[in-house]
Design an enzyme around this catalytic site. Structure first.
Site, PDB file in Angstrom:
ATOM      1  N   SER A  56      21.009 -48.751   8.115  1.00 22.11           N
ATOM      2  CA  SER A  56      21.685 -49.844   7.162  1.00 22.11           C
ATOM      3  C   SER A  56      21.364 -49.934   5.877  1.00 22.11           C
ATOM      4  O   SER A  56      20.152 -50.693   5.652  1.00 22.11           O
ATOM      5  CB  SER A  56      21.480 -51.434   8.023  1.00 22.11           C
ATOM      6  OG  SER A  56      23.142 -51.407   8.822  1.00 22.11           O
ATOM      7  N   GLU A  68      17.486 -54.069   2.898  1.00 21.30           N
ATOM      8  CA  GLU A  68      17.470 -53.591   4.349  1.00 21.30           C
ATOM      9  C   GLU A  68      16.143 -52.459   3.763  1.00 21.30           C
ATOM     10  O   GLU A  68      15.088 -52.485   4.595  1.00 21.30           O
ATOM     11  CB  GLU A  68      18.533 -53.332   5.594  1.00 21.30           C
ATOM     12  CG  GLU A  68      17.401 -53.133   6.724  1.00 21.30           C
ATOM     13  CD  GLU A  68      18.433 -53.224   7.878  1.00 21.30           C
ATOM     14  OE1 GLU A  68      18.877 -54.629   7.617  1.00 21.30           O
ATOM     15  OE2 GLU A  68      18.365 -52.565   9.164  1.00 21.30           O
ATOM     16  N   ARG A 120      14.999 -59.616  10.235  1.00 10.66           N
ATOM     17  CA  ARG A 120      14.529 -58.234   9.940  1.00 10.66           C
ATOM     18  C   ARG A 120      13.284 -58.996   8.674  1.00 10.66           C
ATOM     19  O   ARG A 120      13.183 -57.482   7.594  1.00 10.66           O
ATOM     20  CB  ARG A 120      15.989 -57.068   8.770  1.00 10.66           C
ATOM     21  CG  ARG A 120      16.758 -56.870   9.500  1.00 10.66           C
ATOM     22  CD  ARG A 120      15.987 -56.105  10.784  1.00 10.66           C
ATOM     23  NE  ARG A 120      17.729 -55.188  10.783  1.00 10.66           N
ATOM     24  CZ  ARG A 120      17.724 -56.012  11.844  1.00 10.66           C
ATOM     25  NH1 ARG A 120      17.587 -56.979  12.429  1.00 10.66           N
ATOM     26  NH2 ARG A 120      19.325 -55.863  12.321  1.00 10.66           N
TER      27      ARG A 120
HETATM   28  C1  LIG Z   1      20.313 -43.487  12.362  1.00  9.18           C
HETATM   29  C2  LIG Z   1      19.572 -45.080  11.947  1.00  9.18           C
HETATM   30  C3  LIG Z   1      19.629 -45.925  12.920  1.00  9.18           C
HETATM   31  C4  LIG Z   1      19.242 -47.249  12.823  1.00  9.18           C
HETATM   32  N1  LIG Z   1      19.308 -48.422  13.017  1.00  9.18           N
HETATM   33  C5  LIG Z   1      18.758 -49.685  12.265  1.00  9.18           C
HETATM   34  C6  LIG Z   1      19.239 -51.026  13.578  1.00  9.18           C
HETATM   35  O1  LIG Z   1      20.081 -50.701  14.364  1.00  9.18           O
HETATM   36  N2  LIG Z   1      17.852 -51.885  13.531  1.00  9.18           N
HETATM   37  C7  LIG Z   1      17.063 -51.699  12.718  1.00  9.18           C
HETATM   38  O2  LIG Z   1      16.449 -52.970  12.512  1.00  9.18           O
HETATM   39  N3  LIG Z   1      17.071 -50.611  11.857  1.00  9.18           N
HETATM   40  C8  LIG Z   1      17.587 -50.212  12.155  1.00  9.18           C
HETATM   41  N4  LIG Z   1      17.635 -48.852  11.189  1.00  9.18           N
HETATM   42  C9  LIG Z   1      16.627 -48.518  10.281  1.00  9.18           C
HETATM   43  C10 LIG Z   1      14.932 -48.060  11.182  1.00  9.18           C
HETATM   44  O3  LIG Z   1      15.130 -47.094  12.383  1.00  9.18           O
HETATM   45  C11 LIG Z   1      13.779 -49.225  11.110  1.00  9.18           C
HETATM   46  O4  LIG Z   1      13.608 -49.920  10.276  1.00  9.18           O
HETATM   47  C12 LIG Z   1      12.713 -49.123  11.801  1.00  9.18           C
HETATM   48  O5  LIG Z   1      11.657 -49.798  12.405  1.00  9.18           O
HETATM   49  C13 LIG Z   1      11.911 -47.953  11.027  1.00  9.18           C
HETATM   50  O6  LIG Z   1      10.601 -46.849  11.502  1.00  9.18           O
HETATM   51  P1  LIG Z   1      10.104 -46.230  11.509  1.00  9.18           P
HETATM   52  O7  LIG Z   1       8.518 -46.049  11.637  1.00  9.18           O
HETATM   53  O8  LIG Z   1      10.945 -44.777  10.415  1.00  9.18           O
HETATM   54  O9  LIG Z   1       9.071 -47.398   9.126  1.00  9.18           O
HETATM   55  P2  LIG Z   1       8.991 -46.367   7.576  1.00  9.18           P
HETATM   56  O10 LIG Z   1      10.362 -46.291   7.568  1.00  9.18           O
HETATM   57  O11 LIG Z   1       8.682 -44.833   8.483  1.00  9.18           O
HETATM   58  O12 LIG Z   1       8.217 -47.523   7.983  1.00  9.18           O
HETATM   59  C14 LIG Z   1       9.408 -48.391   7.781  1.00  9.18           C
HETATM   60  C15 LIG Z   1       7.994 -49.942   6.548  1.00  9.18           C
HETATM   61  O13 LIG Z   1       7.939 -50.136   7.401  1.00  9.18           O
HETATM   62  C16 LIG Z   1       6.030 -50.122   7.422  1.00  9.18           C
HETATM   63  N5  LIG Z   1       5.268 -49.600   8.301  1.00  9.18           N
HETATM   64  C17 LIG Z   1       5.308 -48.603   8.868  1.00  9.18           C
HETATM   65  N6  LIG Z   1       3.946 -48.492   9.687  1.00  9.18           N
HETATM   66  C18 LIG Z   1       3.363 -49.425   9.424  1.00  9.18           C
HETATM   67  C19 LIG Z   1       1.970 -49.928  10.489  1.00  9.18           C
HETATM   68  N7  LIG Z   1       1.537 -49.722  11.221  1.00  9.18           N
HETATM   69  N8  LIG Z   1       1.634 -51.391   9.893  1.00  9.18           N
HETATM   70  C20 LIG Z   1       2.544 -51.851   8.916  1.00  9.18           C
HETATM   71  N9  LIG Z   1       3.060 -51.539   7.882  1.00  9.18           N
HETATM   72  C21 LIG Z   1       4.131 -50.074   8.536  1.00  9.18           C
HETATM   73  C22 LIG Z   1       6.343 -49.035   5.668  1.00  9.18           C
HETATM   74  O14 LIG Z   1       5.189 -49.490   5.149  1.00  9.18           O
HETATM   75  C23 LIG Z   1       7.501 -49.029   5.474  1.00  9.18           C
HETATM   76  O15 LIG Z   1       7.671 -49.875   4.395  1.00  9.18           O
HETATM   77  C24 LIG Z   1      17.938 -47.678  11.696  1.00  9.18           C
HETATM   78  C25 LIG Z   1      17.540 -46.541  10.654  1.00  9.18           C
HETATM   79  C26 LIG Z   1      18.874 -45.176  11.114  1.00  9.18           C
HETATM   80  C27 LIG Z   1      18.740 -43.885  10.460  1.00  9.18           C
END
Ligand SMILES: Cc1cc2nc3c(=O)[nH]c(=O)nc-3n(C[C@H](O)[C@H](O)[C@H](O)COP(=O)(O)OP(=O)(O)OC[C@H]3O[C@@H](n4cnc5c(N)ncnc54)[C@H](O)[C@@H]3O)c2cc1C
Length: 282
Positions: free
Chosen positions: A205, A275, A157
């Site tokens: 998580s 996380e 992660r």
């Molecule tokens: C129901 C649910 C289930 C999930 N299951 C999992 C799982 O199984 N495994 C897992 O690993 N995660 C899981 N996640 C967590 C999440 O989906 C991931 O962390 C995902 O990558 C977040 O993507 P986002 O676009 O929503 O990021 P955001 O929440 O918008 O941002 C997360 C971080 O990424 C940074 N970021 C975003 N875009 C960029 C970019 N272009 N350049 C640099 N930094 C950037 C942001 O600044 C922030 O710090 C889950 C979440 C939910 C709600």
């Protein structure tokens, strides 16, 4: 598009957060460079789909950047897929499957964009998206760089892609016409539906799994499932999920996080690490 005082609860899967001073949608790289030049002295962050962030009730002092339009493009070149950082991971997985390209099954059912997925090296307990990355294009301030996989560290992660804007990622997948990808994907989604409270707002998580342990099981063992503070509640379905039952504030969630950390430390001498990205407010 520039929005002032934009409510961040609209942009987070937790449905929590006060207003951002500025919220800017950026359609292409040219606009990104202009934006980065103009906000160099400001506090800013890139936001994907908001599925891994906890915004403060006080909002965000500074600029939130969201990559749209051209940053959602996906192109396939034989075994490689070139993807804009704003594309949804599930969309990329679908395109890979249509082109008989396998490898991305470990991200099945994970919400969010490619930029965030690579930044946070998302995946399952044993497989991560970082293993498929061939190269990444980033901006550090207004300077563009292209990093090969050897120049990036991926661990559980986490990636070394800190303090930058990821704009494009190239994945190297494998051609496989008789693959069992679909059954792997169905299996993963089935498990998620069974184990995760997907009917309520959350950020996935809350804690990373400590080495050799499951954070969810530890939380269950100390009897914290179902505990609530204000509108935030530790899910009865999955100990590592905090859900918003309706009117949760970030203060409610942070209080629950502190309670969990303290109990787990006291009982097992394990320091849990979050996380979810906790974003400081104004
Ligand atoms: C129901 C649910 C289930 C999930 N299951 C999992 C799982 O199984 N495994 C897992 O690993 N995660 C899981 N996640 C967590 C999440 O989906 C991931 O962390 C995902 O990558 C977040 O993507 P986002 O676009 O929503 O990021 P955001 O929440 O918008 O941002 C997360 C971080 O990424 C940074 N970021 C975003 N875009 C960029 C970019 N272009 N350049 C640099 N930094 C950037 C942001 O600044 C922030 O710090 C889950 C979440 C939910 C709600």
């Amino acid at each position: 598009m520039v929005l002032k005082n934009e409510p961040l609860s609209k942009h987070s899967s937790f449905k929590i957060g006060g207003n951002a001073d500025f919220f800017i949608e950026i359609p292409n790289e040219k606009a990104l460079v202009i934006c980065l030049e103009n906000i160099a002295a400001e506090r800013y962050m890139v936001l994907g789909s908001g599925s891994n962030v906890l915004f403060s009730d006080k909002g965000y002092k500074g600029v939130i950047i969201k990559l749209t339009r051209e940053f959602r493009n996906v192109e396939v070149f034989q075994e490689k897929i070139l993807v804009g950082a704003g594309a949804e991971v599930q969309h990329v997985l679908n395109i890979a499957l249509k082109n008989s390209l396998v490898g991305l099954e470990c991200v099945a059912g994970i919400p969010g964009t490619v930029g965030a997925a690579v930044y946070g090296n998302v995946g399952t307990k044993s497989e991560w998206i970082g293993a498929l990355v061939e190269n990444v294009e980033i901006y550090k301030n207004t300077k563009k760089e292209r990093l090969n996989r050897e120049q990036i560290n991926f661990s559980y992660r986490k990636s070394s892609l800190e303090k930058c804007v990821i704009v494009r990622v190239e994945f190297l997948l494998k051609k496989d016409t008789k693959n069992d990808s679909l059954s792997k994907i169905y299996d993963s989604i089935h498990k998620r539906l069974q184990r995760q409270p997907l009917d309520m707002p959350s950020a996935g998580s809350i804690f990373k799994n400590p080495v050799g342990y499951s954070a969810g099981k530890l939380i269950e063992e100390v009897g914290l499932k179902g505990l609530h503070v204000g509108g935030a509640k530790i899910s009865n379905k999955h100990g590592n999920f905090i859900v918003n039952t309706g009117q949760a504030t970030s203060k409610d969630v942070l209080t629950l996080i502190d309670i969990v950390k303290e109990k787990i430390n006291f009982k097992f001498n394990i320091a849990l690490e979050t996380e979810v990205k906790i974003i400081n407010g104004k």
